[in-house]
Design a protein around this motif. Structure first.
Motif, mmCIF file in Angstrom:
data_model
loop_
_atom_site.group_PDB
_atom_site.id
_atom_site.type_symbol
_atom_site.label_atom_id
_atom_site.label_comp_id
_atom_site.label_asym_id
_atom_site.label_seq_id
_atom_site.Cartn_x
_atom_site.Cartn_y
_atom_site.Cartn_z
ATOM 1 N N ALA A 1 -6.577 10.788 13.663
ATOM 2 C CA ALA A 1 -6.650 10.478 12.240
ATOM 3 C C ALA A 1 -7.898 9.651 11.968
ATOM 4 C CB ALA A 1 -5.405 9.710 11.805
ATOM 5 N N ALA A 2 -8.371 9.695 10.733
ATOM 6 C CA ALA A 2 -9.588 8.973 10.386
ATOM 7 C C ALA A 2 -9.429 8.275 9.052
ATOM 8 C CB ALA A 2 -10.791 9.923 10.340
ATOM 9 N N SER A 3 -10.096 7.129 8.955
ATOM 10 C CA SER A 3 -10.117 6.381 7.701
ATOM 11 C C SER A 3 -11.458 5.685 7.559
ATOM 12 C CB SER A 3 -8.990 5.341 7.692
ATOM 13 O OG SER A 3 -9.068 4.547 6.514
ATOM 14 N N SER A 4 -11.976 5.681 6.334
ATOM 15 C CA SER A 4 -13.231 4.977 6.058
ATOM 16 C C SER A 4 -12.979 3.635 5.386
ATOM 17 C CB SER A 4 -14.141 5.832 5.164
ATOM 18 O OG SER A 4 -13.530 6.029 3.897
ATOM 19 N N ALA B 1 -22.977 11.620 19.463
ATOM 20 C CA ALA B 1 -23.842 12.807 19.426
ATOM 21 C C ALA B 1 -23.028 14.084 19.241
ATOM 22 C CB ALA B 1 -24.670 12.883 20.697
ATOM 23 N N LYS B 2 -21.793 14.063 19.753
ATOM 24 C CA LYS B 2 -20.935 15.243 19.663
ATOM 25 C C LYS B 2 -19.859 15.097 18.600
ATOM 26 C CE LYS B 2 -21.534 16.542 24.518
ATOM 27 N NZ LYS B 2 -20.848 16.824 25.810
ATOM 28 N N ASN B 3 -19.903 13.974 17.860
ATOM 29 C CA ASN B 3 -18.880 13.701 16.833
ATOM 30 C C ASN B 3 -17.470 13.838 17.402
ATOM 31 O OD1 ASN B 3 -20.929 13.317 14.995
ATOM 32 N ND2 ASN B 3 -20.752 15.345 14.088
ATOM 33 N N THR B 4 -17.277 13.298 18.579
ATOM 34 C CA THR B 4 -16.007 13.461 19.285
ATOM 35 C C THR B 4 -15.436 12.107 19.686
ATOM 36 O OG1 THR B 4 -16.668 15.615 20.133
ATOM 37 C CG2 THR B 4 -14.899 14.494 21.294
ATOM 38 N N VAL B 5 -14.131 11.980 19.516
ATOM 39 C CA VAL B 5 -13.389 10.828 20.026
ATOM 40 C C VAL B 5 -12.413 11.340 21.075
ATOM 41 C CG1 VAL B 5 -11.745 9.010 19.447
ATOM 42 C CG2 VAL B 5 -13.653 9.490 17.910
ATOM 43 N N LEU C 1 -7.551 14.061 25.891
ATOM 44 C CA LEU C 1 -7.517 14.645 24.560
ATOM 45 C C LEU C 1 -8.857 14.451 23.874
ATOM 46 C CD1 LEU C 1 -4.030 13.398 23.268
ATOM 47 C CD2 LEU C 1 -4.571 15.374 24.701
ATOM 48 N N SER C 2 -9.232 15.421 23.053
ATOM 49 C CA SER C 2 -10.476 15.324 22.284
ATOM 50 C C SER C 2 -10.199 15.557 20.816
ATOM 51 C CB SER C 2 -11.485 16.363 22.780
ATOM 52 O OG SER C 2 -11.941 16.067 24.075
ATOM 53 N N CYS C 3 -10.957 14.850 19.988
ATOM 54 C CA CYS C 3 -10.853 15.009 18.538
ATOM 55 C C CYS C 3 -12.277 15.165 17.999
ATOM 56 C CB CYS C 3 -10.167 13.802 17.911
ATOM 57 S SG CYS C 3 -10.031 13.873 16.111
ATOM 58 N N VAL C 4 -12.583 16.349 17.480
ATOM 59 C CA VAL C 4 -13.886 16.590 16.877
ATOM 60 C C VAL C 4 -13.784 16.263 15.396
ATOM 61 C CG1 VAL C 4 -15.674 18.285 16.413
ATOM 62 C CG2 VAL C 4 -14.405 18.369 18.568
ATOM 63 N N VAL C 5 -14.678 15.407 14.934
ATOM 64 C CA VAL C 5 -14.661 14.926 13.552
ATOM 65 C C VAL C 5 -15.892 15.451 12.837
ATOM 66 C CG1 VAL C 5 -14.458 12.882 12.088
ATOM 67 C CG2 VAL C 5 -13.544 12.841 14.411
ATOM 68 N N GLN D 1 -12.864 16.631 8.364
ATOM 69 C CA GLN D 1 -11.955 17.501 9.117
ATOM 70 C C GLN D 1 -11.859 16.998 10.554
ATOM 71 O OE1 GLN D 1 -14.813 19.263 7.463
ATOM 72 N NE2 GLN D 1 -13.512 18.932 5.682
ATOM 73 N N LEU D 2 -10.658 17.077 11.104
ATOM 74 C CA LEU D 2 -10.425 16.662 12.475
ATOM 75 C C LEU D 2 -9.752 17.797 13.235
ATOM 76 C CD1 LEU D 2 -9.574 13.993 10.473
ATOM 77 C CD2 LEU D 2 -9.774 12.931 12.708
ATOM 78 N N GLN D 3 -10.209 18.021 14.449
ATOM 79 C CA GLN D 3 -9.656 19.078 15.291
ATOM 80 C C GLN D 3 -9.316 18.468 16.646
ATOM 81 O OE1 GLN D 3 -9.242 22.428 14.419
ATOM 82 N NE2 GLN D 3 -8.197 22.689 16.385
ATOM 83 N N ALA D 4 -8.021 18.398 16.939
ATOM 84 C CA ALA D 4 -7.554 17.816 18.193
ATOM 85 C C ALA D 4 -7.286 18.914 19.215
ATOM 86 C CB ALA D 4 -6.283 17.006 17.956
ATOM 87 N N SER D 5 -7.537 18.597 20.481
ATOM 88 C CA SER D 5 -7.271 19.544 21.561
ATOM 89 C C SER D 5 -7.055 18.787 22.857
ATOM 90 C CB SER D 5 -8.449 20.515 21.706
ATOM 91 O OG SER D 5 -9.633 19.824 22.057
ATOM 92 N N GLY D 6 -6.597 19.509 23.884
ATOM 93 C CA GLY D 6 -6.499 18.933 25.207
ATOM 94 C C GLY D 6 -5.096 18.644 25.711
ATOM 95 N N GLY D 7 -4.093 18.889 24.889
ATOM 96 C CA GLY D 7 -2.734 18.639 25.336
ATOM 97 C C GLY D 7 -2.283 19.634 26.390
ATOM 98 N N GLY D 8 -1.107 19.380 26.956
ATOM 99 C CA GLY D 8 -0.583 20.287 27.957
ATOM 100 C C GLY D 8 0.602 19.684 28.663
#
Length: 125
Positions: free
Chosen positions: A96-99, A74-78, A19-23, A2-9
Motif C-alpha cells: 500500500a502507498a500513501s503520500s 531506480a526500479k520503483n520497487t519495494v 515479495l516485491s511491489c512495483v509502484v 498503481q501497485l503490483q505485488a508479487s512473490g508469494g507462494g
C-alpha cells in the motif's frame, strides 16, 4: 498510483520468500510504502513500511529480526524479504502507498489510499 505485488507462494516453516511491489504513476519520492497482511479470518495488520525519500523503516514486533523492507528507487520497487517463516505468517500480503501520512500512523490501514492486489503466502509446518 498503481501497485503490483508479487512473490508469494508455499514454503516450509523456517524458509524464506521475497515479495516485491512495483509502484508507478506519480512522483514516488513523496510516498511511504507499506506491507500489510491478512491472515485467514482475521483483520488486515501492519507488517512493515518504508519512506521512499530517505529510506526510514519500521516493522511490527512480530516480524522484527525476520523480515526486512527495502527499496530500489531506480526500479520503483519495494521488497519484503521474509526469513525464518512461521506458520502464523500465512496470509494474503498487500502493499500500500500513501503520500500523506505521518510516521506514527504507518501501521494504520485507513491511512493508505492506494493498494496492490495481494499475494498469498502459505507457510507449512
Amino acid at each position: 498510483v498503481q501497485l503490483q505485488a508479487s512473490g508469494g507462494g508455499l514454503v516450509q516453516a523456517g524458509g524464506s520468500l521475497r515479495l516485491s511491489c512495483v509502484v508507478s504513476g506519480d512522483t514516488l519520492s513523496r510516498y511511504t510504502v507499506a506491507w500489510f497482511r491478512q491472515p485467514p479470518g482475521k483483520e488486515r495488520e501492519f507488517v512493515a513500511a518504508i519512506k521512499l525519500a530517505g529510506g526510514n523503516t519500521d516493522s511490527a514486533d512480530s516480524v522484527k529480526g525476520r523480515f526486512t523492507i527495502s527499496r530500489d528507487n531506480a526500479k520503483n520497487t519495494v521488497a519484503l524479504q521474509m526469513n525464518s517463516l512461521k506458520p502464523e505468517d500465512t496470509a494474503v500480503y498487500y502493499c500500500a502507498a500513501s503520500s500523506r501520512i505521518i510516521r506514527s500512523s504507518w501501521y494504520r490501514v485507513d491511512q493508505y489510499a492506494y493498494w496492490g492486489q495481494g499475494t498469498q503466502v502459505t507457510v507449512s509446518s
